[in-house]
Design an enzyme around this catalytic site. Sequence first.
Site, short mmCIF file in Angstrom:
data_model
loop_
_atom_site.label_atom_id
_atom_site.label_comp_id
_atom_site.label_asym_id
_atom_site.label_seq_id
_atom_site.Cartn_x
_atom_site.Cartn_y
_atom_site.Cartn_z
N ASP A 53 0.83 -1.21 0.00
CA ASP A 53 0.00 0.00 0.00
C ASP A 53 0.87 1.26 0.00
O ASP A 53 1.97 1.27 0.56
CB ASP A 53 -0.90 -0.01 1.24
CG ASP A 53 -2.09 0.94 1.07
OD1 ASP A 53 -2.35 1.39 -0.05
OD2 ASP A 53 -2.74 1.23 2.09
N HIS B 131 2.59 3.50 -8.98
CA HIS B 131 2.44 2.06 -9.23
C HIS B 131 3.68 1.53 -9.95
O HIS B 131 4.13 0.41 -9.68
CB HIS B 131 1.18 1.78 -10.04
CG HIS B 131 -0.09 2.11 -9.30
ND1 HIS B 131 -0.33 1.67 -8.01
CD2 HIS B 131 -1.18 2.83 -9.64
CE1 HIS B 131 -1.52 2.10 -7.61
NE2 HIS B 131 -2.05 2.82 -8.57
N LEU C 274 10.97 -20.67 -4.86
CA LEU C 274 10.03 -19.71 -4.24
C LEU C 274 8.68 -19.80 -4.95
O LEU C 274 8.63 -19.73 -6.19
CB LEU C 274 10.58 -18.29 -4.37
CG LEU C 274 9.63 -17.15 -3.94
CD1 LEU C 274 9.40 -17.17 -2.42
CD2 LEU C 274 10.20 -15.79 -4.34
N SER D 195 -10.56 -7.13 -5.38
CA SER D 195 -11.85 -7.14 -6.10
C SER D 195 -12.42 -5.72 -6.13
O SER D 195 -13.08 -5.32 -7.09
CB SER D 195 -12.86 -8.05 -5.39
OG SER D 195 -12.31 -9.27 -5.07
N ARG E 17 2.15 -5.02 5.97
CA ARG E 17 1.42 -4.00 5.21
C ARG E 17 2.18 -2.69 5.30
O ARG E 17 2.46 -2.21 6.40
CB ARG E 17 0.00 -3.81 5.77
CG ARG E 17 -0.76 -2.75 4.98
CD ARG E 17 -2.20 -2.57 5.42
NE ARG E 17 -2.86 -1.65 4.50
CZ ARG E 17 -4.12 -1.73 4.11
NH1 ARG E 17 -4.89 -2.69 4.56
NH2 ARG E 17 -4.62 -0.85 3.27
N GLU F 246 1.33 -13.69 12.10
CA GLU F 246 1.84 -12.51 12.81
C GLU F 246 1.72 -11.29 11.88
O GLU F 246 2.11 -11.35 10.71
CB GLU F 246 3.31 -12.71 13.19
CG GLU F 246 3.53 -13.85 14.17
CD GLU F 246 2.84 -13.61 15.50
OE1 GLU F 246 2.85 -12.47 16.00
OE2 GLU F 246 2.29 -14.59 16.06
N ARG G 11 -11.89 1.87 -8.93
CA ARG G 11 -11.05 3.08 -9.05
C ARG G 11 -11.31 3.77 -10.39
O ARG G 11 -11.85 3.14 -11.31
CB ARG G 11 -9.57 2.70 -8.92
CG ARG G 11 -9.23 2.28 -7.52
CD ARG G 11 -7.74 2.19 -7.31
NE ARG G 11 -7.48 1.90 -5.91
CZ ARG G 11 -6.32 2.07 -5.31
NH1 ARG G 11 -5.29 2.54 -5.98
NH2 ARG G 11 -6.17 1.79 -4.04
C1 FPP Z 1 -1.98 0.06 -3.41
O1 FPP Z 1 -1.51 1.38 -3.35
C2 FPP Z 1 -1.43 -0.62 -4.58
C3 FPP Z 1 -2.15 -1.11 -5.63
C4 FPP Z 1 -3.62 -1.05 -5.72
C5 FPP Z 1 -1.49 -1.72 -6.80
C6 FPP Z 1 -0.29 -2.55 -6.51
C7 FPP Z 1 0.50 -2.70 -7.73
C8 FPP Z 1 1.84 -2.70 -7.79
C9 FPP Z 1 2.72 -2.70 -6.63
C10 FPP Z 1 2.47 -2.68 -9.13
C11 FPP Z 1 2.89 -3.90 -9.79
C12 FPP Z 1 2.60 -5.20 -9.18
C13 FPP Z 1 2.93 -6.37 -9.75
C14 FPP Z 1 2.64 -7.64 -9.03
C15 FPP Z 1 3.60 -6.43 -11.06
P1 FPP Z 1 -2.56 2.57 -3.42
O2 FPP Z 1 -2.74 2.96 -4.84
O3 FPP Z 1 -3.84 2.15 -2.73
O4 FPP Z 1 -1.83 3.69 -2.63
P2 FPP Z 1 -2.52 4.84 -1.75
O5 FPP Z 1 -3.12 4.16 -0.54
O6 FPP Z 1 -1.37 5.71 -1.39
O7 FPP Z 1 -3.53 5.52 -2.62
#
Ligand code: FPP
Length: 254
Positions: A20, A37, A131, A66, A188, A207, A71
Amino acid sequence: MTATAPTPAAVPRHLAVIMDGNGRWAERRRRPRIIGHRAGARAVNVCIDFCLERGIRALTLFAFSSENWGRPQEEVGALMKLFLNALDREVEELDRRGVRVRFIGERERFSAGIRERMRAAETQTLANTRLDLVIAASYGGRQDITDAARALAADVAAGKLRAEDIDEAAVASRMALADLPPPDLFIRTGGDHRISNFLLWQLAYTELWFTELLWPELDAATLQQAMDDFAGRERRFGLTSAQVADALPEKTHA
Ligand code: FPP
């Protein structure tokens, strides 16, 4: 070992991660969220490298929930493009390094192109054993439990299972990740202290570890901090401290 001694230092067998903070990372730099991202995709590699170096055997990443379909269309579209590019770019290297890739979640909601890349990545890496990398994409923990309930009901209706024989093992065997040990450690990033419909069933005795750091800022030192914290925790699985101290070390980490 005394009743108050911590369990022996342990490396988690299975690490589950909510990545996150990508959006905030970009917004703080006055950049579009998709830049966050993209930076987040680089942090995924940091995390995979760490697992390979430390002998962590399974890594489950929450890439897209889901609920994330809700968004803005622009962000969802850009994320899909990012997933496609990442699959094209990374699979060879993951395969070379002995990583077995799989996806959990509602695959049918993705485009044919992404579904084909997912299938190809899984097929190419199937025999790898170093892995297990699980990408949760369009995944929801409640949906996972609902799917298991539906599968149980179908087996009862087909006469393969009696309702009175449904136990935890029967449910667990129909959930995603049934073949992996449950996550030992959940991380997280991004400062929020919640599970957000991630692996609800599988995290029962995991944990939990939270950090204010945003996902694109992830580094090995932060992951090591989580490992150190994990190693110092006493996992009791509902038992008493004394019982845990008497148990075999491998049992205390089951
Ligand atoms: C949450 O941050 C993240 C996501 C919804 C997307 C996660 C995607 C990646 C890490 C990119 C690539 C992943 C792979 C597996 C290739 P957020 O957008 O909710 O952040 P915020 O809480 O600051 O708005």
